[in-house]
Design a protein around this motif. Structure first.
Motif, PDB file in Angstrom:
ATOM      1  N   PHE A 353       0.856  -1.190   0.000  1.00 12.57           N
ATOM      2  CA  PHE A 353       0.000   0.000   0.000  1.00 12.57           C
ATOM      3  C   PHE A 353       0.890   1.236   0.000  1.00 12.57           C
ATOM      4  N   TYR A 355       1.032   4.745   0.596  1.00 16.16           N
ATOM      5  CA  TYR A 355       0.135   5.635   1.357  1.00 16.16           C
ATOM      6  C   TYR A 355       0.120   7.073   0.855  1.00 16.16           C
ATOM      7  N   ASN A 356       1.189   7.519   0.181  1.00 15.31           N
ATOM      8  CA  ASN A 356       1.221   8.917  -0.247  1.00 15.31           C
ATOM      9  C   ASN A 356       0.615   9.136  -1.632  1.00 15.31           C
ATOM     10  N   ASN A 358      -2.850   9.007  -4.020  1.00 10.84           N
ATOM     11  CA  ASN A 358      -4.304   9.066  -3.925  1.00 10.84           C
ATOM     12  C   ASN A 358      -4.894   7.716  -4.315  1.00 10.84           C
ATOM     13  N   GLU A 359      -5.990   7.336  -3.654  1.00 12.72           N
ATOM     14  CA  GLU A 359      -6.603   6.039  -3.962  1.00 12.72           C
ATOM     15  C   GLU A 359      -7.116   5.952  -5.396  1.00 12.72           C
ATOM     16  N   ASN A 385      -2.023   2.832  -6.397  1.00 13.51           N
ATOM     17  CA  ASN A 385      -1.515   2.924  -5.021  1.00 13.51           C
ATOM     18  C   ASN A 385      -1.513   1.585  -4.284  1.00 13.51           C
ATOM     19  N   ILE A 386      -2.126   0.550  -4.861  1.00  7.01           N
ATOM     20  CA  ILE A 386      -2.098  -0.786  -4.248  1.00  7.01           C
ATOM     21  C   ILE A 386      -1.600  -1.780  -5.290  1.00  7.01           C
ATOM     22  N   ASP A 425       1.360  -3.983   8.155  1.00 11.27           N
ATOM     23  CA  ASP A 425      -0.006  -4.111   8.663  1.00 11.27           C
ATOM     24  C   ASP A 425      -0.320  -5.601   8.809  1.00 11.27           C
ATOM     25  N   SER A 434      -0.547  -6.283   4.611  1.00  6.25           N
ATOM     26  CA  SER A 434       0.086  -5.438   3.585  1.00  6.25           C
ATOM     27  C   SER A 434       1.317  -4.764   4.179  1.00  6.25           C
ATOM     28  N   ILE A 436       3.187  -1.147   4.270  1.00  4.78           N
ATOM     29  CA  ILE A 436       2.926   0.273   4.029  1.00  4.78           C
ATOM     30  C   ILE A 436       4.216   0.922   3.544  1.00  4.78           C
ATOM     31  N   CYS A 437       4.165   1.532   2.353  1.00  4.78           N
ATOM     32  CA  CYS A 437       5.374   2.083   1.742  1.00  4.78           C
ATOM     33  C   CYS A 437       5.162   3.517   1.274  1.00  4.78           C
ATOM     34  N   TYR A 438       6.277   4.221   1.182  1.00  4.34           N
ATOM     35  CA  TYR A 438       6.293   5.567   0.605  1.00  4.34           C
ATOM     36  C   TYR A 438       6.791   5.454  -0.833  1.00  4.34           C
TER      37      TYR A 438
END
Length: 561
Positions: A353, A355-356, A358-359, A385-386, A425, A434, A436-438
């Protein structure tokens, strides 16, 4: 010496060259004579290539002849499969296929000739007694008590055999040669036996059938074969081959030459043993990709050109040896490296995921189908983003030597951006849901500022994914030469087939769904960083795509050294 002869130059070519010097009008004629009691394997491919290529080089002919003398083991299914495999390899035989069975009337008369000359007799010993009387390499054989019957008796008894007046195994016709011969094959070999079984070609016309050794040499002569090429295990049979030709009224005398059979690491090439594997459900048929039948290799993704190149590389000699399986893999790997379209697949997915982003972020990227061949074009992938990455490309616990994704470290996504893992997560059972990545959005086609280029991993956006099954084939046996082991079943590799459930790119799935049922088409790809794969045309359906691994990206045997 022309280029083709030079390319395939071997000791048989040298013999043929000498024959042409002796007879400039020689009409070169060879044959490929399989018994239709199973499917062809890689060993047959060596013989096919040799016979058909020599016929092409010397402007001769090559017959396809089925030596179909045993209706108990033969099947029209095998005949069709054999013809298909030869055509698939790219060869055409002379005229229509020939059958030893079409010569049964002639062979019967040749057998009668031997009886008339006092060189064959009808024997009433059982199979077990014949074997016992034959002796062994240390002990001479013993004459059958029926060996000295008169010619007239033998003629009448042989006719009764022909008319079905004896039971199976009650009598047989044997050559009268020499029970003291140092060659077991010459100790009065059986020429005819009784079999009450319908033949796939002659139906119920015959109840006596010639033995292979009797039918084979005479069929060669009838067809005008000049060079009878066979493997070394028939070297002693050559004596019987020539004896039969010499003592019958044939007018053409083929010459038999032997070469080493193909022995391949980790493989069984005995049709009898392959059938045992099938009957015991260890493999799923003659086209199982774990065995080296031509249909199995084809299903696995091997091409005719890769098999022919392999046969050319191993050459033709009189030296029996065990060929490394990696040489066969090298031939298909070299070909696929030049022609296979590159794409991405995930075999064991784990979710990322970003995170930065937009979905609703959706970015289309155009990527090459082959890094070194622009003529193969490009295709489009989607970045969101995913995404999925391989589970093996992430390590939760810190490892200094691990060069892929880990917490606090950066990695580049193939054809896309550099990302940095920051958090994991997990669910209530401590399973990773998942990572969580930048995502560094300034790194598309660029390296991060003031940093070295990070390692690269492959990925697929969840939105661009299509479920697929991946079959990873490994060697069927744990030992290099199972053919030599009497109890070969005890060496079966339990991990010869590993199945993974993952994803491929959606646009690739659409392409395959359009082409999946095109006849004779092998659709293969390089799944980046994983290996070369082909679509399984037999088990795949439009809504269930299955891929067979043809070969790894690199020779694993070299990696271990």
């Amino acid at each position: 010496m022309n280029k083709e002869i030079k390319k395939y130059n071997n000791f048989i070519c040298q013999i043929i060259n000498e024959d042409f010097i002796q007879n400039k009008d020689l009409s070169f004629h060879t044959r490929f004579p399989p018994e239709p009691n199973g499917y062809l394997h890689i060993g047959h491919a060596k013989s096919i290539c040799l016979n058909f290529e020599l016929a092409k080089i010397y402007k001769g002919k090559c017959n396809l002849r089925f030596d179909d003398t045993n209706p108990l083991k033969e099947n029209i299914k095998y005949i069709n499969a054999i013809q298909y495999d030869i055509h698939w390899l790219g060869y055409k035989w002379n005229k229509n296929p020939f059958y030893s069975s079409q010569y049964f009337s002639k062979l019967y008369k040749y057998a009668q000739e031997l009886i008339q000359k006092g060189l064959a007799y009808v024997d009433q010993l059982t199979k077990e007694q014949i074997r016992e009387y034959r002796g062994d390499l240390k002990n001479p054989g013993i004459n059958s008590p029926y060996r000295n019957r008169t010619v007239q008796e033998n003629i009448e008894l042989f006719e009764k055999m022909r008319n079905g007046e004896f039971k199976e195994g009650e009598v047989c016709l044997r050559a009268k040669i020499n029970m003291n011969s140092s060659f077991l094959i010459m100790r009065d070999p059986v020429l005819y036996r009784i079999i009450f079984s319908e033949h796939h070609q002659t139906k119920k016309q015959w109840c006596i059938y010639p033995m292979y050794d009797f039918a084979h040499c005479l069929s060669d002569s009838i067809e005008g074969i000049t060079h009878s090429l066979c493997t070394l295990e028939f070297q002693d049979n050559k004596r019987l081959y020539n004896w039969i030709l010499k003592n019958t009224s044939v007018t053409k005398y083929p010459k038999q030459y032997e070469f080493s059979r193909l022995n391949l690491e980790f493989s069984l090439l005995s049709k009898r043993k392959i059938k045992i594997l099938i009957d015991k459900n260890i493999i799923k048929g003659w086209n199982d990709p774990r065995i080296s039948t031509l249909s199995g290799l084809r299903r696995k993704g091997y091409t005719p050109s890769s098999i022919k190149e392999f046969c050319r590389k191993i050459g033709v000699t009189k030296q029996n040896n065990l060929i490394e399986f990696s040489m066969l893999e090298h031939c298909i790997r070299t070909e696929m490296n030049k022609t296979a379209i590159r794409t991405m697949a995930i075999l064991e997915p784990i979710k990322i995921f970003l995170y930065n982003l937009n979905e609703n972020h959706e970015e289309k990227l155009i990527v090459p189908n082959h890094p070194n061949n622009p003529e193969l074009g490009t295709h489009e992938i989607i970045f969101t983003n995913i995404i999925y990455i391989e589970r093996s490309d992430f390590k939760e616990k810190y490892d200094k030597k691990y060069k892929r994704l880990k917490i606090g470290e950066e990695i580049r996504l193939r054809h896309a951006y550099v990302i940095k893992a920051e958090k994991i997560d997990k669910d209530e059972h401590d399973n990773i849901i998942s990572i969580i990545c930048y995502c560094d959005t300034k790194t598309l086609g660029k390296k991060p500022k003031n940093k070295k280029n990070p390692s690269v991993i492959h990925w697929i956006a969840i939105k661009n994914s299509f479920p697929a099954e991946f079959r990873l084939y490994n060697q069927l046996f744990k030992i290099k030469n199972p053919e030599q082991e009497e109890n070969f079943l005890s060496y079966i590799n339990p991990e010869s087939l590993i199945i993974k459930k993952g994803f491929i790119e959606n646009n690739l799935a659409k392409k395959i769904q359009k082409e999946i049922h095109i006849k004779n088409q092998i659709i293969f790809f390089q799944f980046e960083r994983i290996g070369y794969f082909c679509i399984d045309n037999i088990d795949s359906k439009k809504n269930k795509l299955i891929f067979n691994r043809t070969v790894s990206l690199r020779d694993s045997s070299k990696l271990k050294k």
